[in-house]
Design an enzyme around this catalytic site. Structure first.
Site, PDB file in Angstrom:
ATOM      1  CG  HIS A  19      -8.568  -2.976  -2.479  1.00  0.00           C
ATOM      2  ND1 HIS A  19      -9.270  -2.317  -3.271  1.00  0.00           N
ATOM      3  CD2 HIS A  19      -8.161  -2.397  -1.366  1.00  0.00           C
ATOM      4  CE1 HIS A  19      -9.684  -1.157  -2.386  1.00  0.00           C
ATOM      5  NE2 HIS A  19      -9.064  -1.221  -1.377  1.00  0.00           N
ATOM      6  CG  LEU A  20      -7.511  -9.631   1.742  1.00  0.00           C
ATOM      7  CD1 LEU A  20      -8.815  -9.292   2.469  1.00  0.00           C
ATOM      8  CD2 LEU A  20      -7.223 -11.009   1.333  1.00  0.00           C
ATOM      9  N   GLY A  76     -15.892   2.949   3.589  1.00  0.00           N
ATOM     10  CA  GLY A  76     -14.732   3.488   3.499  1.00  0.00           C
ATOM     11  C   GLY A  76     -13.910   2.913   2.427  1.00  0.00           C
ATOM     12  CD  GLN A  77     -14.755  -0.343  -2.839  1.00  0.00           C
ATOM     13  OE1 GLN A  77     -15.725  -0.697  -2.405  1.00  0.00           O
ATOM     14  NE2 GLN A  77     -14.224  -1.192  -3.748  1.00  0.00           N
ATOM     15  CG  ASN A  91     -12.153  -0.465   3.734  1.00  0.00           C
ATOM     16  OD1 ASN A  91     -12.446  -0.565   4.984  1.00  0.00           O
ATOM     17  ND2 ASN A  91     -10.772   0.247   3.550  1.00  0.00           N
ATOM     18  CG  ASP A 121      -2.118   0.886   1.049  1.00  0.00           C
ATOM     19  OD1 ASP A 121      -3.262   0.424   1.179  1.00  0.00           O
ATOM     20  OD2 ASP A 121      -1.574   2.237   1.155  1.00  0.00           O
ATOM     21  CB  ILE A 122       0.876   4.236  -2.208  1.00  0.00           C
ATOM     22  CG1 ILE A 122       2.001   5.049  -2.831  1.00  0.00           C
ATOM     23  CG2 ILE A 122      -0.436   5.141  -2.047  1.00  0.00           C
ATOM     24  CD1 ILE A 122       1.681   5.638  -4.183  1.00  0.00           C
TER      25      ILE A 122
HETATM   26  P1  AMP Z   1      -9.613   1.212   0.081  1.00  0.00           P
HETATM   27  O1  AMP Z   1     -10.117   2.484   1.042  1.00  0.00           O
HETATM   28  O2  AMP Z   1     -10.050   0.002   0.883  1.00  0.00           O
HETATM   29  O3  AMP Z   1     -10.277   1.524  -1.250  1.00  0.00           O
HETATM   30  O4  AMP Z   1      -8.077   1.438   0.025  1.00  0.00           O
HETATM   31  C1  AMP Z   1      -7.456   1.907  -1.043  1.00  0.00           C
HETATM   32  C2  AMP Z   1      -6.043   1.812  -0.838  1.00  0.00           C
HETATM   33  O5  AMP Z   1      -5.316   2.066  -1.969  1.00  0.00           O
HETATM   34  C3  AMP Z   1      -5.598   2.859   0.391  1.00  0.00           C
HETATM   35  O6  AMP Z   1      -5.057   2.262   1.432  1.00  0.00           O
HETATM   36  C4  AMP Z   1      -4.325   3.594  -0.572  1.00  0.00           C
HETATM   37  O7  AMP Z   1      -3.461   3.942   0.268  1.00  0.00           O
HETATM   38  C5  AMP Z   1      -4.057   2.405  -1.610  1.00  0.00           C
HETATM   39  N1  AMP Z   1      -3.681   2.880  -2.766  1.00  0.00           N
HETATM   40  C6  AMP Z   1      -4.072   4.108  -3.434  1.00  0.00           C
HETATM   41  N2  AMP Z   1      -3.499   4.204  -4.725  1.00  0.00           N
HETATM   42  C7  AMP Z   1      -2.264   3.347  -4.318  1.00  0.00           C
HETATM   43  C8  AMP Z   1      -1.159   3.003  -5.448  1.00  0.00           C
HETATM   44  N3  AMP Z   1      -0.921   3.788  -6.645  1.00  0.00           N
HETATM   45  N4  AMP Z   1      -0.282   2.184  -5.054  1.00  0.00           N
HETATM   46  C9  AMP Z   1      -0.531   1.372  -3.916  1.00  0.00           C
HETATM   47  N5  AMP Z   1      -1.514   1.508  -3.072  1.00  0.00           N
HETATM   48  C10 AMP Z   1      -2.599   2.567  -3.271  1.00  0.00           C
END
Ligand code: AMP
Ligand code: ZN
Length: 112
Positions: free
Chosen positions: A99-100, A92-93, A86, A31-32
């Site tokens: 994604h998990l 909170g998505q 999420n 995760d970024i």
């Molecule tokens: P969600 O809130 O469950 O949709 O989580 C989305 C997740 O994706 C968040 O934890 C972000 O930090 C992560 N995210 C968004 N863009 C990127 C990216 N380019 N590379 C890796 N993780 C990302």
């Protein structure tokens, strides 16, 4: 591939990621914006908006995501971990490609 989807772009190598695993069905990358010492995402290569969009056709894929969590967590050195999906804006998505989340390491994570 969904054209404006950031995770489809990662799957297709258009946006870089710190990949920790890949096979014909899924990819996993860090995760970024990590919420724990180790925080990675397990993502199907096919575009599915969210868990709410899944049906019985997706049961093998969903099973695979879940079963990969302990394997990859172990490879990342985690003795224990938390998983999270999420779902929907109210859940909170933020990225609408299912994604998990797998989180662990360092301090004990909050219960929820
Ligand atoms: P969600 O809130 O469950 O949709 O989580 C989305 C997740 O994706 C968040 O934890 C972000 O930090 C992560 N995210 C968004 N863009 C990127 C990216 N380019 N590379 C890796 N993780 C990302
Ligand atoms: Zn996508």
């Amino acid at each position: 591939m969904s054209t404006n989807c950031i995770f489809c772009k990662i799957v297709n190598g258009i946006i870089p990621s710190k990949k920790i695993y890949e096979d014909e069905d899924v990819i996993a990358f860090n995760d970024i914006n990590p919420s724990a010492k180790v925080h990675f995402l397990i993502v199907p290569k096919t575009h599915i908006d969210s868990l709410a969009s899944c049906n019985m056709q997706h049961q093998d894929l969903l099973g695979k995501l879940l079963l990969l969590a302990p394997r990859l967590a172990g490879e990342q050195g985690l003795a224990g971990f938390k998983t999270l999906i999420n779902t929907g804006v109210d859940g909170g998505q933020e990225v609408f490609h299912i994604h998990l989340h797998v989180l662990g390491g360092g301090n004990k994570l909050p219960k929820t």
